[in-house]
Structure formats: C-alpha cells, structure tokens
Design an enzyme around this catalytic site. Structure first.
Site, mmCIF file in Angstrom:
data_model
loop_
_atom_site.group_PDB
_atom_site.id
_atom_site.type_symbol
_atom_site.label_atom_id
_atom_site.label_comp_id
_atom_site.label_asym_id
_atom_site.label_seq_id
_atom_site.Cartn_x
_atom_site.Cartn_y
_atom_site.Cartn_z
ATOM 1 N N ALA A 1 0.980 -1.141 -0.119
ATOM 2 C CA ALA A 1 -0.102 0.115 -0.061
ATOM 3 C C ALA A 1 0.840 1.248 0.106
ATOM 4 C CB ALA A 1 -0.837 -0.068 1.173
ATOM 5 N N ASP A 2 0.705 1.933 -1.031
ATOM 6 C CA ASP A 2 1.667 3.316 -1.164
ATOM 7 C C ASP A 2 0.939 4.253 -0.561
ATOM 8 O OD1 ASP A 2 3.492 1.573 -2.564
ATOM 9 O OD2 ASP A 2 2.872 2.348 -4.567
ATOM 10 N N GLY B 1 3.711 -1.647 -4.800
ATOM 11 C CA GLY B 1 4.623 -2.925 -4.671
ATOM 12 C C GLY B 1 5.126 -3.226 -5.973
ATOM 13 N N THR C 1 17.430 0.735 -18.816
ATOM 14 C CA THR C 1 16.510 1.744 -19.005
ATOM 15 C C THR C 1 17.356 2.971 -18.968
ATOM 16 O OG1 THR C 1 15.766 1.527 -16.751
ATOM 17 C CG2 THR C 1 14.236 0.491 -18.260
ATOM 18 N N GLY D 1 14.230 9.052 -19.023
ATOM 19 C CA GLY D 1 13.429 9.797 -20.329
ATOM 20 C C GLY D 1 14.038 9.625 -21.520
ATOM 21 N N GLY E 1 14.684 6.662 -23.130
ATOM 22 C CA GLY E 1 14.420 5.202 -23.716
ATOM 23 C C GLY E 1 15.315 4.247 -23.188
ATOM 24 N N ASP F 1 8.148 -0.491 -13.330
ATOM 25 C CA ASP F 1 7.426 -1.620 -13.054
ATOM 26 C C ASP F 1 6.438 -1.799 -14.150
ATOM 27 O OD1 ASP F 1 8.522 -1.606 -10.698
ATOM 28 O OD2 ASP F 1 6.888 -0.692 -9.551
ATOM 29 N N ALA G 1 1.970 5.451 -18.314
ATOM 30 C CA ALA G 1 1.777 5.218 -16.931
ATOM 31 C C ALA G 1 2.198 6.827 -16.161
ATOM 32 C CB ALA G 1 2.515 4.153 -16.325
ATOM 33 N N GLY H 1 -0.021 7.989 -9.254
ATOM 34 C CA GLY H 1 0.318 6.573 -8.559
ATOM 35 C C GLY H 1 0.939 5.403 -9.543
HETATM 36 O O1 RIB Z 1 8.459 0.894 -8.149
HETATM 37 C C1 RIB Z 1 7.518 1.479 -7.551
HETATM 38 C C2 RIB Z 1 6.792 0.799 -6.328
HETATM 39 O O2 RIB Z 1 8.048 0.863 -5.653
HETATM 40 C C3 RIB Z 1 5.747 1.270 -5.783
HETATM 41 O O3 RIB Z 1 4.557 0.880 -5.905
HETATM 42 C C4 RIB Z 1 6.348 1.151 -4.242
HETATM 43 O O4 RIB Z 1 5.471 0.122 -3.587
HETATM 44 C C5 RIB Z 1 7.613 0.458 -4.251
HETATM 45 O O5 RIB Z 1 7.661 -0.802 -3.958
#
Ligand code: RIB
Length: 319
Positions: free
Chosen positions: A23-24, A50, A236, A239, A241, A268, A298, A303
């Site tokens: 949970a962020d 996560g 990566t 910005g 590429g 992610d 994204a 978020g």
């Molecule tokens: O990479 C971003 C993620 O890293 C976030 O959502 C946070 O939970 C951390 O794990």
C-alpha cells in the site's frame, strides 16, 4: 500510430510474478524535502503498489494471463491490494495470508513527477522459500517468470532456480538495487532489467559526461554484461528510452516523450510489458519498444497501478 502498438492485440501469454504488494502512502509536494526539512504536501492518498504487484497489474491490463505469488497481511490493506490486482485482471488465488501488516511504502512525488520511496516490507518478508516451493507447479506453469528484490533474496533465488529447471524465461529486476546479487541467482536468471546508473555500478563502468549514454561503446558494455553473467539485459535510460542487449546484438529503443505527472511504478510497467511480450512470443526488442509506450502512458497519470492503461487506452493515447 506506431506499428508496435498493433502488437498489443497479440498479448495473451501466461506470466508468473513472484514478490511484493504494497500500500503506497503517497503525498504530492512542490519539491522533495532535503534531510531535516519539512515541506507542505497535498492530501494523503493510499494507492496500490509494490514492484511485483505493479508488474503483474501492468502485464494483465494489456492482456496477459497473470498469476501473482506473494503474501499480504491481516490488516485492511490486504483486501485493498488483492481487490485492486483482481480489478486489473491478475489471478490472486495463490497469495498467502499472514499475520501482521501488509507491505507499505511512504512516497513523496514532486511537481516534476519525480519521487522518493521508503519501503517497509511487512508481509512481503514472509514470502518464504517454503511457500514458493509449495507453489512450484503453479509458478512454473507460465513460460515467463518475473522477479524483483522486494522479497527475501533466498526466495528470489529459489524461484529463479525452479524457473530455470522448468525451462521458463526468468526476468530479474534488480530493484531495490543491490551490487550483491548472489551468483546462483545470476546463473539461474535469463534477463536482467536495470537502469543506467545501476548498470554502471554493477559492471564498474564510469558514467558518461553530460549523461551521453549514446556515446558509450555498447558492444563493450555488452561484453561486460556477458562476463557478469547475463547474455540478455534491458537497460532503461530514464526519459531517453532504453538499450536492449540480446546476445551480441544491441538495440537502441527510442523514448516515447510525454508530460510526466508521476513516474512512480513506470519501471514496473516497463517490466510487466516485457514479461507480457515475451510470454506472447514477441522478441525482447519488440517487447522493450512496446514497454516504452506502456510506461510513458503510466507516467502521465498519478500512482503506480492506478496509472496503468489497458491496451485500448494506450493505443488511443498514442494514436
Ligand atoms: O516501483 C514503484 C513501487 O516501488 C511502488 O509502488 C512502491 O510500492 C515500491 O515498491
């Protein structure tokens, strides 16, 4: 529309992601505070995150058939996290429930979309070797397995080993970053995903002046990466590429430029797209090119999981 976006229609493969759900606890602020400093922020938001949960959600949103393996706690965040992953289309039936808090983070996001993150593992620390071994058949049913380092390293290594034995492709995201990857984990993993700074540290490379990564000798870097233990890697470049090392081939992937609102979880979503692409029969290069679009999308929303698009949304955004 770029040709690569048409490949979103072909995403259908099976993916197993093993690791963290958090949970962020997120607050936006004009600028990030320095040590000992207090700055004003906006309203607190609790958002699903996560690294593993994010990778799973990103892959599922664009059409992959994704299972997540991990642990949530006995708090209210457990249902919240599983509910959000289910909404994204992830199969959460194998997730373990343990006593205590679920994984959490404290995140600050500045006006440029940059962030700082503090991670408290909570239930993620209980993603044990014993648990993943009990899930071996379900994990290795997928041809592509995603790992990051928000779970105990012995567990990550055990999953890589079982993936290797089953003939799956194991993609390792060295994040949160360590220079201490166990040799066994390196040997059992197929593809490494890191950013340019992590790669430089890992391989002992001096970073280029003025951030001129295009001026670097990428064939020499690939040789170092091979010596380190990975024939395939994706680096990566923020910005700018990314670069794909695929055996002796080097592919420069162009950036997809957007006005970034929040870069949390963009890496992610990049990883989730590569997992989805590979499991659907795409090459590493095409998967990385598609990932540029998915992660750029994204970045335009707030978020991590909350910012991920479906195939239709991503196609529409870049049409
Ligand atoms: O990479 C971003 C993620 O890293 C976030 O959502 C946070 O939970 C951390 O794990």
């Amino acid at each position: 529309m770029h040709d690569i976006l048409a490949k979103l229609d072909d995403i259908h493969g099976a993916v197993s992601v093993i690791g963290s759900m958090n949970a962020d606890y997120t607050v936006s602020t004009e600028r990030l505070p320095g040590p000992g400093e207090t700055v004003n922020g906006g309203p607190l938001q609790v958002l699903p995150g996560g690294k593993s949960g994010n990778q799973a959600a990103a892959a599922a949103r664009i059409g992959a058939n994704v299972r997540i393996f991990g642990a949530v706690g006995s708090d209210a965040n457990a249902d919240f996290l599983l509910g959000k992953l289910t909404e994204a289309g992830v199969d959460t039936q194998y997730v373990r429930h343990v006593l205590g808090p679920s994984g959490t983070t404290v995140i600050a996001v500045d006006a440029n979309g940059e962030n700082t993150i503090i991670y408290s593992p909570g239930s993620n620390a209980q993603v044990t070797v014993e648990y993943v071994e009990s899930m071996k058949d379900a994990i290795t049913a997928a041809p592509t397995i995603g790992l990051c380092l928000e779970s105990p390293i012995d567990t990550v290594t055990a999953v890589a080993r079982m993936g290797r034995e089953a003939g799956a492709t194991v993609l390792l995201n060295n994040s949160p970053f360590t220079t201490e990857l166990p040799r066994e984990l390196i040997e059992a993993s197929d593809i490494l995903l890191v950013n340019e700074h992590e790669m430089a540290q890992l391989l002992g490379i001096n970073e280029p002046e003025d951030d001129d990564w295009d001026g670097m000798d990428w064939h020499a870097i690939a040789d170092k990466m091979h010596d380190y233990g990975f024939r395939q890697a994706v680096i990566t470049l923020g910005g700018d590429g990314s670069v794909v090392i695929d055996g002796d081939d080097i592919h420069r992937i162009s950036p997809v430029r957007v006005q970034a609102r929040d870069t949390t979880g963009c890496g992610d979503s990049f990883m989730g797209t590569i997992l989805a692409g590979l499991s659907s029969g795409m090459t590493l290069m095409d998967s990385a090119q598609l990932a540029s679009y998915v992660s750029a999308y994204a970045a335009t929303n707030y978020g991590a999981q909350a910012s991920y698009g479906t195939a239709a949304q991503i196609r529409a955004a870049f049409a």
